[in-house]
Design an enzyme around this catalytic site. Structure first.
Site, PDB file in Angstrom:
ATOM      1  N   SER A 162       4.666   2.514   7.770  1.00 57.11           N
ATOM      2  CA  SER A 162       4.570   1.348   6.950  1.00 57.11           C
ATOM      3  C   SER A 162       5.652   1.035   6.219  1.00 57.11           C
ATOM      4  CB  SER A 162       3.491   1.885   5.866  1.00 57.11           C
ATOM      5  OG  SER A 162       2.275   1.921   6.403  1.00 57.11           O
ATOM      6  N   HIS A 220       0.971  -1.155  -0.067  1.00 56.55           N
ATOM      7  CA  HIS A 220      -0.017  -0.091   0.041  1.00 56.55           C
ATOM      8  C   HIS A 220       0.791   1.470  -0.106  1.00 56.55           C
ATOM      9  CE1 HIS A 220       0.419  -0.387   4.564  1.00 56.55           C
ATOM     10  NE2 HIS A 220       0.428   1.143   4.398  1.00 56.55           N
ATOM     11  N   ASP A 273       0.053  -7.752   1.465  1.00 53.30           N
ATOM     12  CA  ASP A 273       0.445  -6.165   1.455  1.00 53.30           C
ATOM     13  C   ASP A 273       1.985  -6.127   1.752  1.00 53.30           C
ATOM     14  OD1 ASP A 273       0.003  -3.570   1.715  1.00 53.30           O
ATOM     15  OD2 ASP A 273      -0.171  -3.616   3.946  1.00 53.30           O
TER      16      ASP A 273
END
Length: 540
Positions: free
Chosen positions: A269, A155, A188
């Site tokens: 992230s 993402h 992911d």
């Protein structure tokens, strides 16, 4: 000629001046006895260090954290991403604010501010849909090879502009352009590449060795603050969070997260979660929060899973993941009792995918998978994680529970493209049944002790649900046994307590004959998909 009196007076004044000057030079502050102040003395600040018993252990621990942080920070990079255009409209952004499971990719408005280009009143997880230009965001990544392969989240990079969309900044402030090698929305994860050599490489640990309570450090670039380190513990393992926004993933998404209370925020992230050996044991991926910022817990993808994904992406640009070809569900106490298990354990097969590896291996609906290659599995996401680390063509041995017996099945996993999306049986019927049913002696029934009313299926129902027998649920009372068991209107019950349901009267008799027991039911929904439910029938 000068007289003697003026000479004496002049000498006295000279002596007086010398004394006064010497006093100023030596820092003599005041003549307190005379009440005259000539300057202020320097204040003494603070006090002596406290006398603490045996502080060596704490000093050693502190030194260890400092050493770990110094060693691992150069292996974590800041990933700057520019998109082609804003991805989220204002009304969609408001809807996302209600989702407590936020990705923490720090988006800005593309104005080039030093804080990552966030601007506005909210410097954290902000979109600027009113602007026509591209958006900019900040994420993190872990250097996994000395020649520039970097592991991060899907993402973070999935919406990057194709040209000049990704740049990587090292801790020494060097900047590199990067390109996407491959992405895996199912986990992911993604791998990007910069052209460099002799880079510091992160040590990759073994996430299977993790234990709750273990100390960990999260390293990344939260809120545009580069190279940030926070400390906490492993709070839980195997958390089944569904955080992917990719609708194409569906039930194929693998979610088997490490939970930690180390403070992580938007921008973390793709960063690393390290153990006290300085090894990466997880890739930070999400937070649980009602505000979009740290509120207690974050979640990381286990590094063992990430290593397999990264290897495939570097070699081929995609993941050759294997699938059993089943839909699965957790086993609770009532379901365990209905299926004859001594306690809730294993993972139940809810549906067999036609043409899948499970069908070829002889797996059946309501089989309970107890172990995979000798490793216990007691949750659906845990089983998905175990299988997800295998490739198509790999053989796995499943120890299963079926009809009161334990047996083994060897399954040769197939790729996803060989697995049909339609997870229902071709006609939804039990094999070997006749297409002709006897006329029902009783077309409707209300079973008060489970709070449910049913009617016998009609010819139209058989066509609609693709069944040859059963009863349609016409009503379910709130807070009843049936309601708590997940049953609802317009479902068709084809089998109960291992018996074929022929009509409403027959179903009523089955329920009455099993008072005080757990009863399993095969249920078909309006799409023709078959599911399994279990209820505990009260004793009258």
């Amino acid at each position: 000629m000068l007289t003697k009196r003026p000479v004496i007076a002049a000498a006295f004044l000279v002596v007086l001046g010398l004394v006064f000057g010497a006093t100023l030079v030596t820092g003599f502050g005041s003549w307190r006895g005379m009440g005259i102040a000539f300057g202020a003395s320097q204040p003494e600040l603070g006090g002596p260090a406290p006398d603490l018993p045996n502080n060596q252990a704490l000093e050693s621990l502190n030194g260890s954290f400092v050493a770990i942080s110094k060693a691992v920070q150069p292996t974590i990079v800041q990933i700057n991403v520019k998109t082609e255009a804003p991805k989220v409209a204002k009304n969609e952004q408001n809807n996302n604010d209600n989702n407590p499971f936020k990705h923490f990719f720090n988006f800005g408005n593309g104005n080039g501010d030093d804080n990552g280009g966030n601007g506005g009143d909210n410097p954290f997880f902000q979109f600027q849909p009113q602007q026509r230009g591209p958006e900019e965001g900040i994420g993190s990544g872990v250097i996994i090879t000395s020649d520039g392969y970097i592991l991060t989240n899907n993402h973070v990079v999935k919406d990057a502009a194709k040209k000049g969309g990704i740049t990587v900044q090292m801790t020494d402030k060097r900047l590199f352009d990067a390109r996407v090698i491959g992405t895996d929305p199912t986990t992911d994860l993604a791998v990007i590449k910069i052209e460099a050599s002799n880079l510091p490489v992160a040590a990759l640990g073994n996430s299977d060795d993790l234990a709750v309570g273990q100390v960990v450090l999260a390293v990344g670039n939260p809120l545009g603050l580069s190279s940030t380190v926070t400390e906490g513990i492993v709070s839980s393992l195997g958390r089944p969070l569904q955080i992917s926004e990719d609708k194409d993933i569906g039930h194929y998404g693998i979610s088997n997260f490490i939970q930690t209370d180390a403070a992580i925020n938007p921008g973390n992230s793709g960063g690393g979660l390290f153990n006290i050996k300085g090894e990466v044991i997880g890739i930070n991926s999400a937070i649980e929060s009602t505000t979009g910022m740290f509120a207690g817990y974050g979640f990381a993808i286990p590094i063992n899973m990430a290593k397999g994904v990264a290897t495939d992406l570097i070699k081929t640009g995609k993941v050759n993941r294997g699938y059993i070809g089943v839909q699965i569900a957790n086993v609770d106490q009532t379901m365990a009792e209905a299926l004859g298990l001594d306690r809730p354990r294993g993972v139940r097969i809810d549906q067999i995918v036609k043409g899948g590896a499970g069908e070829a291996a002889g797996l059946k609906q309501n089989d309970i998978i107890l172990t995979v290659d000798g490793h216990e599995t007691n949750a659906s996401n845990q089983l998905q994680g175990m299988i997800g680390m295998h490739h198509a063509g790999d053989r796995v041995t499943l120890h299963i529970w079926r009809d009161g017996k334990e047996l083994e099945k060897t399954v040769t996993l197939k790729p996803r493209e060989d697995v049909a999306e339609n997870t229902s049986d071709e006609n939804g019927t039990v094999q070997g049944e006749s297409d002709v049913e006897k006329e029902s002696a009783k077309s409707t029934a209300t079973i008060d002790n489970i709070g449910m009313s049913v009617r016998t299926v009609t010819a139209d129902d058989k066509d609609k649900y693709h069944v040859s027998n059963g009863v349609v649920i016409t009503s379910v009372a709130m807070a009843s046994v049936a309601y708590d068991g997940g049953l609802g209107r317009d479902l068709v019950i084809t089998e109960a307590a291992h018996q074929k349901v022929t009509d409403a009267g027959n179903f009523e008799k089955i329920i009455k004959a099993n008072q005080g027991k757990a009863v399993g039911m095969n249920v078909v929904d309006t799409k023709g998909d078959s599911h399994f439910f279990a209820i505990k029938v009260p004793s009258e």
